[in-house]
Design a protein around this motif. Structure first.
Motif, PDB file in Angstrom:
ATOM      1  N   SER A  37     -26.879   7.179  35.009  1.00 36.35           N
ATOM      2  CA  SER A  37     -27.557   6.225  35.873  1.00 36.35           C
ATOM      3  C   SER A  37     -27.514   6.707  37.316  1.00 36.35           C
ATOM      4  O   SER A  37     -26.439   6.827  37.896  1.00 36.35           O
ATOM      5  CB  SER A  37     -26.898   4.850  35.775  1.00 36.35           C
ATOM      6  N   PRO A  38     -28.663   6.989  37.897  1.00 32.82           N
ATOM      7  CA  PRO A  38     -28.682   7.445  39.287  1.00 32.82           C
ATOM      8  C   PRO A  38     -28.061   6.440  40.250  1.00 32.82           C
ATOM      9  O   PRO A  38     -27.572   6.826  41.304  1.00 32.82           O
ATOM     10  CB  PRO A  38     -30.171   7.623  39.588  1.00 32.82           C
ATOM     11  N   ASP A  39     -28.044   5.168  39.872  1.00 34.18           N
ATOM     12  CA  ASP A  39     -27.442   4.150  40.738  1.00 34.18           C
ATOM     13  C   ASP A  39     -25.962   4.394  40.969  1.00 34.18           C
ATOM     14  O   ASP A  39     -25.398   3.924  41.943  1.00 34.18           O
ATOM     15  CB  ASP A  39     -27.651   2.753  40.146  1.00 34.18           C
ATOM     16  N   SER A  40     -25.327   5.153  40.071  1.00 30.34           N
ATOM     17  CA  SER A  40     -23.896   5.404  40.206  1.00 30.34           C
ATOM     18  C   SER A  40     -23.581   6.523  41.197  1.00 30.34           C
ATOM     19  O   SER A  40     -22.449   6.641  41.639  1.00 30.34           O
ATOM     20  CB  SER A  40     -23.275   5.716  38.843  1.00 30.34           C
ATOM     21  N   PHE A  41     -24.574   7.337  41.570  1.00 30.02           N
ATOM     22  CA  PHE A  41     -24.288   8.430  42.495  1.00 30.02           C
ATOM     23  C   PHE A  41     -25.341   8.632  43.582  1.00 30.02           C
ATOM     24  O   PHE A  41     -25.070   9.310  44.561  1.00 30.02           O
ATOM     25  CB  PHE A  41     -24.044   9.749  41.753  1.00 30.02           C
ATOM     26  N   LEU A  42     -26.528   8.060  43.450  1.00 35.12           N
ATOM     27  CA  LEU A  42     -27.522   8.146  44.515  1.00 35.12           C
ATOM     28  C   LEU A  42     -27.306   7.012  45.502  1.00 35.12           C
ATOM     29  O   LEU A  42     -26.993   5.893  45.109  1.00 35.12           O
ATOM     30  CB  LEU A  42     -28.940   8.048  43.960  1.00 35.12           C
ATOM     31  N   LYS A  43     -27.462   7.327  46.743  1.00 34.89           N
ATOM     32  CA  LYS A  43     -27.335   6.316  47.797  1.00 34.89           C
ATOM     33  C   LYS A  43     -28.523   6.452  48.731  1.00 34.89           C
ATOM     34  O   LYS A  43     -29.005   7.559  48.989  1.00 34.89           O
ATOM     35  CB  LYS A  43     -26.040   6.522  48.600  1.00 34.89           C
ATOM     36  N   LYS A  44     -28.970   5.342  49.236  1.00 37.29           N
ATOM     37  CA  LYS A  44     -30.044   5.366  50.226  1.00 37.29           C
ATOM     38  C   LYS A  44     -29.563   6.168  51.435  1.00 37.29           C
ATOM     39  O   LYS A  44     -28.417   6.048  51.850  1.00 37.29           O
ATOM     40  CB  LYS A  44     -30.407   3.939  50.629  1.00 37.29           C
ATOM     41  N   LEU A  73     -28.082  15.026  40.752  1.00 37.78           N
ATOM     42  CA  LEU A  73     -28.950  14.801  39.598  1.00 37.78           C
ATOM     43  C   LEU A  73     -28.845  15.945  38.596  1.00 37.78           C
ATOM     44  O   LEU A  73     -28.705  15.714  37.396  1.00 37.78           O
ATOM     45  CB  LEU A  73     -30.408  14.630  40.049  1.00 37.78           C
ATOM     46  N   LEU A  74     -28.910  17.169  39.078  1.00 33.33           N
ATOM     47  CA  LEU A  74     -28.802  18.324  38.193  1.00 33.33           C
ATOM     48  C   LEU A  74     -27.444  18.351  37.495  1.00 33.33           C
ATOM     49  O   LEU A  74     -27.367  18.661  36.301  1.00 33.33           O
ATOM     50  CB  LEU A  74     -29.046  19.616  38.969  1.00 33.33           C
ATOM     51  N   MET A 125     -33.270  16.865  34.698  1.00 32.75           N
ATOM     52  CA  MET A 125     -34.021  18.111  34.830  1.00 32.75           C
ATOM     53  C   MET A 125     -35.272  17.883  35.672  1.00 32.75           C
ATOM     54  O   MET A 125     -35.938  16.857  35.535  1.00 32.75           O
ATOM     55  CB  MET A 125     -34.451  18.624  33.443  1.00 32.75           C
ATOM     56  N   PRO A 126     -35.608  18.845  36.545  1.00 29.39           N
ATOM     57  CA  PRO A 126     -36.839  18.717  37.325  1.00 29.39           C
ATOM     58  C   PRO A 126     -38.040  18.604  36.395  1.00 29.39           C
ATOM     59  O   PRO A 126     -38.121  19.304  35.380  1.00 29.39           O
ATOM     60  CB  PRO A 126     -36.905  20.025  38.116  1.00 29.39           C
ATOM     61  N   GLU A 127     -38.956  17.706  36.727  1.00 29.50           N
ATOM     62  CA  GLU A 127     -40.169  17.531  35.936  1.00 29.50           C
ATOM     63  C   GLU A 127     -41.345  18.067  36.740  1.00 29.50           C
ATOM     64  O   GLU A 127     -41.670  17.560  37.816  1.00 29.50           O
ATOM     65  CB  GLU A 127     -40.396  16.057  35.593  1.00 29.50           C
ATOM     66  N   PHE A 169     -37.770  13.675  38.054  1.00 27.68           N
ATOM     67  CA  PHE A 169     -36.770  14.289  37.188  1.00 27.68           C
ATOM     68  C   PHE A 169     -36.835  13.587  35.847  1.00 27.68           C
ATOM     69  O   PHE A 169     -37.290  12.447  35.747  1.00 27.68           O
ATOM     70  CB  PHE A 169     -35.367  14.129  37.781  1.00 27.68           C
ATOM     71  N   ARG A 170     -36.328  14.257  34.818  1.00 32.42           N
ATOM     72  CA  ARG A 170     -36.314  13.698  33.464  1.00 32.42           C
ATOM     73  C   ARG A 170     -34.950  13.841  32.845  1.00 32.42           C
ATOM     74  O   ARG A 170     -34.255  14.831  33.064  1.00 32.42           O
ATOM     75  CB  ARG A 170     -37.258  14.493  32.593  1.00 32.42           C
ATOM     76  N   HIS A 171     -34.602  12.866  32.046  1.00 32.79           N
ATOM     77  CA  HIS A 171     -33.425  12.967  31.182  1.00 32.79           C
ATOM     78  C   HIS A 171     -33.765  12.237  29.897  1.00 32.79           C
ATOM     79  O   HIS A 171     -33.847  11.005  29.879  1.00 32.79           O
ATOM     80  CB  HIS A 171     -32.191  12.368  31.839  1.00 32.79           C
ATOM     81  N   GLY A 172     -33.966  12.997  28.830  1.00 31.71           N
ATOM     82  CA  GLY A 172     -34.375  12.379  27.571  1.00 31.71           C
ATOM     83  C   GLY A 172     -35.684  11.640  27.750  1.00 31.71           C
ATOM     84  O   GLY A 172     -36.665  12.219  28.220  1.00 31.71           O
TER      85      GLY A 172
END
Length: 156
Positions: free
Chosen positions: A48-55, A66-67, A72-74, A110-113
Motif C-alpha cells: 500500500s503506497p499509503d504506508s510509505f508515500l507522503k505528500k 515504490l520500486l 513496476m514502472p508502467e 506504476f503497476r503491482h499485479g
C-alpha cells in the motif's frame, strides 16, 4: 506434575511435532537457534503506497520506495505523443512517465499485479532523480485503481 512437564517438553520438541516442519534455507531468512528458519511475514500493508508515500516527498524518494515495494514502472504508449518532440526522449529515460505539462505537473504510472498506481508530482522534471530536500519535483497525490481498467484518471 513431572508428567505434565514431560508432556509439554515433548510437545515443544521439533522432532515430535509434524506442524513444526523446517523451512527451506533457500529463503533469505536466517536459521534460528532451534535449527528452524524464521520466515518473515509480509505485512498486509507492504504494497500500500499509503504506508510509505507522503505528500511533498521528493519524486526520486517516492520512486525508490515504490520500486523497493515491488511496484513496476508502467510504460505509457502515448507518452511520446503526450510529451511532444522536445520531451519524447524523457519517455525512454523515465519508463513510468505519462505526461509532463508546461505548468510542471508530472503524471506517472506504476503497476503491482492487478493494481495500477497513478502518481502526480509538481515541479522540475529535470529533478526526477534528485532525492531529499534539494529536489524541486515533489509528489502531490496518488491514486490506486484496477489495472484492468486502462483509463487514466490522473491526466491533467
Amino acid at each position: 506434575m513431572a508428567l505434565i512437564s514431560n508432556i509439554l517438553l515433548c510437545a515443544c520438541s521439533p522432532s515430535s511435532s509434524t506442524s513444526n516442519t523446517p523451512v527451506s534455507s533457500a529463503s533469505s531468512a536466517s536459521p534460528s537457534s532451534n535449527g528452524y528458519a524464521i520466515k518473515p511475514v509480509a505485512s498486509t500493508n507492504a504494497l500500500s503506497p499509503d504506508s510509505f508515500l507522503k505528500k511533498d516527498i521528493a519524486y526520486a524518494d517516492a520512486r525508490k520506495a515504490l520500486l523497493a515495494q515491488g511496484w513496476m514502472p508502467e510504460k505509457d504508449t502515448d507518452c511520446k505523443a503526450n510529451m511532444g518532440a522536445d520531451g519524447a526522449a524523457k519517455c525512454d529515460a523515465i519508463p513510468e512517465l505519462s505526461i509532463y505539462s508546461d505548468q510542471g505537473v508530472l503524471v506517472v504510472h506504476f503497476r503491482h499485479g492487478l493494481q495500477r498506481l497513478t502518481v502526480r508530482s509538481y515541479g522540475m522534471l529535470s529533478d526526477w532523480e534528485v532525492p531529499g530536500e534539494n529536489s524541486r519535483l515533489r509528489v502531490t497525490d496518488w491514486q490506486i485503481s484496477n489495472a484492468a481498467t486502462k483509463g487514466n484518471p490522473a491526466t491533467p
